[in-house]
Enzyme design. Structure first.
Site, PDB file in Angstrom:
ATOM      1  N   GLY A 165       0.790  -1.230   0.000  1.00 32.99           N
ATOM      2  CA  GLY A 165       0.000   0.000   0.000  1.00 32.99           C
ATOM      3  C   GLY A 165       0.824   1.283   0.000  1.00 32.99           C
ATOM      4  O   GLY A 165       0.272   2.376   0.105  1.00 32.99           O
ATOM      5  N   LYS A 201      -9.038   4.368 -11.386  1.00 35.28           N
ATOM      6  CA  LYS A 201     -10.276   4.820 -10.766  1.00 35.28           C
ATOM      7  C   LYS A 201     -10.231   4.380  -9.298  1.00 35.28           C
ATOM      8  O   LYS A 201      -9.833   3.267  -8.994  1.00 35.28           O
ATOM      9  CB  LYS A 201     -11.448   4.152 -11.475  1.00 35.28           C
ATOM     10  CG  LYS A 201     -12.788   4.537 -10.930  1.00 35.28           C
ATOM     11  CD  LYS A 201     -13.891   3.936 -11.793  1.00 35.28           C
ATOM     12  CE  LYS A 201     -15.244   4.212 -11.190  1.00 35.28           C
ATOM     13  NZ  LYS A 201     -15.489   5.650 -10.931  1.00 35.28           N
ATOM     14  N   LEU A 203     -12.009   3.189  -6.035  1.00 36.12           N
ATOM     15  CA  LEU A 203     -13.270   2.569  -5.627  1.00 36.12           C
ATOM     16  C   LEU A 203     -13.481   2.886  -4.141  1.00 36.12           C
ATOM     17  O   LEU A 203     -12.598   2.664  -3.324  1.00 36.12           O
ATOM     18  CB  LEU A 203     -13.216   1.060  -5.861  1.00 36.12           C
ATOM     19  CG  LEU A 203     -12.889   0.666  -7.320  1.00 36.12           C
ATOM     20  CD1 LEU A 203     -12.452  -0.780  -7.409  1.00 36.12           C
ATOM     21  CD2 LEU A 203     -14.085   0.922  -8.220  1.00 36.12           C
ATOM     22  N   HIS A 235      -4.132  -3.109   5.193  1.00 37.59           N
ATOM     23  CA  HIS A 235      -3.970  -3.981   4.018  1.00 37.59           C
ATOM     24  C   HIS A 235      -3.593  -5.410   4.382  1.00 37.59           C
ATOM     25  O   HIS A 235      -3.248  -6.200   3.515  1.00 37.59           O
ATOM     26  CB  HIS A 235      -2.954  -3.411   3.017  1.00 37.59           C
ATOM     27  CG  HIS A 235      -3.335  -2.058   2.505  1.00 37.59           C
ATOM     28  ND1 HIS A 235      -4.513  -1.818   1.848  1.00 37.59           N
ATOM     29  CD2 HIS A 235      -2.700  -0.863   2.573  1.00 37.59           C
ATOM     30  CE1 HIS A 235      -4.597  -0.538   1.525  1.00 37.59           C
ATOM     31  NE2 HIS A 235      -3.508   0.069   1.966  1.00 37.59           N
ATOM     32  N   ARG A 291       1.411 -18.115  -5.848  1.00 38.22           N
ATOM     33  CA  ARG A 291       1.864 -18.985  -4.752  1.00 38.22           C
ATOM     34  C   ARG A 291       0.653 -19.421  -3.935  1.00 38.22           C
ATOM     35  O   ARG A 291      -0.452 -18.949  -4.157  1.00 38.22           O
ATOM     36  CB  ARG A 291       2.811 -18.189  -3.842  1.00 38.22           C
ATOM     37  CG  ARG A 291       2.141 -16.918  -3.346  1.00 38.22           C
ATOM     38  CD  ARG A 291       2.882 -16.237  -2.238  1.00 38.22           C
ATOM     39  NE  ARG A 291       2.349 -14.916  -1.995  1.00 38.22           N
ATOM     40  CZ  ARG A 291       1.295 -14.612  -1.279  1.00 38.22           C
ATOM     41  NH1 ARG A 291       0.588 -15.591  -0.723  1.00 38.22           N
ATOM     42  NH2 ARG A 291       0.880 -13.371  -1.096  1.00 38.22           N
TER      43      ARG A 291
END
Ligand code: ADP
Length: 448
Positions: A165, A201, A203, A235, A291
């Site tokens: 992030g 974009k 969200l 995250h 993975r």
């Protein structure tokens, strides 16, 4: 089939892989740092090799040491688990050059999917829906304002080399764009030494829904349904479930078959996960993990398929043993990630486990490498185990989960078990009504 597999990992995942090897009758080699000499994966393996000091860079990420361990023990394949070297294309290539099988996809596929821009372009070419955005990196000669206007505000500026992030900034309107670009550029340069950016974009209230795939590298590929991993903190996934409370049967079939077709075209080999953001009925690709994932057990619980067993068989050259029509989804599964952390502020809580009692019973699985008297070292991530519960319905699954969390005792350290007990009291969780921001908002409100 392989005769001996070296497991290049530690903790619960090393144990998970070891169990699959044992069931296949394959010998196992554990590797460990000096801090992990007492770990359960070391105790249960047929052989073990110490590969360095506690620092992961000098042990679990140390390719020459891992190669030497393969040579000494005569291992003919390496399972990388998740994290560490599992998505390192160079490691896969080096092993192959030494005639040791890397249990995973080709180095080329790891490389493509490891590059965010390349991955998105590849996904789009394969017919997977992606987030509307710039065509690759925004070049200095491009008019970033025109690109963003075209996408429509709000937009998200992302670092091409991104991870965790970092280097991500939202521009709510045109007035924010220049600041978003310059701060993201500076952050990306500092974190990754690469300031390439792209625009997408933004969200506002998506869910995180990912599709599990399995391919044999010969053009056969199937999907094993989705996992909803929207409950995240910074995250990091905290709770995962399958099926997603947000999808119906036809949506599941549709996205699953899009992904399976794409993996057939790619001739993908091994297990993989295509991650999407899902909002207002639409899927938007964010990345592919090449993975095994931490949350793979929820898929195993509702399909009955042992993903690690499949991984190993495929790496040994076998074709898919199952077809799409063989996959059926039974009931509901939820995984709680148990971390050695203070459940209020999430600061790590390493130390000795003085008393340990995991829950059991019908539909209950605990994947963990810890035991009573085990000392959790402070050098690695704080995941100490996963509680995975299955029920015939989501309601039954949640009732069983509540019972399991009541039974679960981990003394001597702090753990995130109380967080899950709280979550099970919450109406939004009961209703399955949450997006990727829900948990952070809930935690913020609780700390007020
Ligand atoms: P990283 O590699 O840095 O983790 P990702 O592309 O996987 O970057 O995105 C990390 C997280 O950021 C996602 O899990 C999601 O929560 C959020 N995110 C990414 N792209 C978007 C987007 N277009 N709109 C809203 N949130 C996003």
């Amino acid at each position: 089939m392989f005769s001996k597999i070296l497991i290049a990992n530690r903790g619960e995942i090393a144990l998970r892989v070891l169990r699959a090897c044992k069931e296949l009758g394959i010998q196992t080699v554990a590797v460990h740092s000096t801090a992990d000499a007492d770990a359960m994966h070391v105790r249960l393996a047929d052989e073990s090799v110490c590969i360095g000091p506690p620092s992961a860079r000098e042990s679990y990420l140390n390719i020459p040491q891992l190669l030497a361990a393969c040579e000494i023990t005569g291992a003919d394949a390496v399972h990388p688990g998740y994290g560490f070297l599992s998505e390192n294309a160079r490691f896969a290539e080096i092993l192959e050059a030494h005639n040791i099988t890397f249990i995973g996809p080709t180095a080329e596929h790891i490389r493509i999917m490891g590059d965010k821009i390349e991955a998105k372009l590849t996904a789009e070419k394969l017919g997977i829906p992606v987030v509307p955005g710039s065509d690759g990196a925004v070049k200095p000669t491009d008019d970033a304002h025109a690109i963003a206007r075209n996408i429509g505000y709000p937009v998200l500026v992302k670092a091409a080399a991104g991870g965790g992030g970092r280097g991500m900034k939202v521009a709510k309107s045109e007035a924010d764009l220049d600041t978003a670009l310059s701060t993201a550029r500076a952050e990306a340069k500092a974190a990754f030494g690469d300031d390439a950016l792209y625009i997408e974009k933004y969200l506002g209230k998506p869910r995180h829904i990912e599709i599990q795939v399995l391919g044999d590298g010969k053009g056969n590929a199937i999907h094993l349904g989705e996992r909803d991993c929207s409950l995240q903190r910074r995250h990091q996934k905290v709770w995962e479930e399958a099926p997603s409370p947000a999808l119906n049967e036809s949506q599941r079939k549709e996205i699953g078959s899009i992904v399976a077709v794409a993996m057939r075209k790619l001739k993908y080999r091994g297990v993989g996960t295509i991650e999407f953001l899902y909002e207002d009925g639409n899927f938007y690709f964010i990345e592919m993990n090449t993975r095994l994932q931490v949350e793979h057990p929820v898929t195993e619980m509702i399909t009955g398929i042992d993903l690690v067993n499949e991984q190993i068989r495929i790496a040994a050259g076998a074709s898919l043993s199952i077809e799409q029509s063989d996959i059926t989804f039974e009931g509901h599964a939820i995984e709680c990630r148990i971390n050695a952390e203070d459940p209020r502020n999430f600061t790590p809580s390493p130390g000795t486990i003085t008393y340990y009692h995991p829950p059991g019973g019908l539909g209950v699985r605990v994947d963990s490498g810890v035991y009573q008297g085990y000392r959790i070292p402070p050098y690695y991530d704080s995941l100490i185990g996963k509680l995975i519960v299955h029920g015939r319905s989501r309601v039954e699954c949640m009732m069983r989960l509540r019972r399991c969390l009541d039974e679960f005792v981990v003394d001597g350290i702090q753990s995130t078990i109380p967080l899950f007990r709280d979550l099970l009291q919450n109406q939004d969780i009961a209703n399955g009504m949450y997006d990727i921001h829900w948990l952070e908002k809930y935690l913020e409100a609780k700390s007020d």
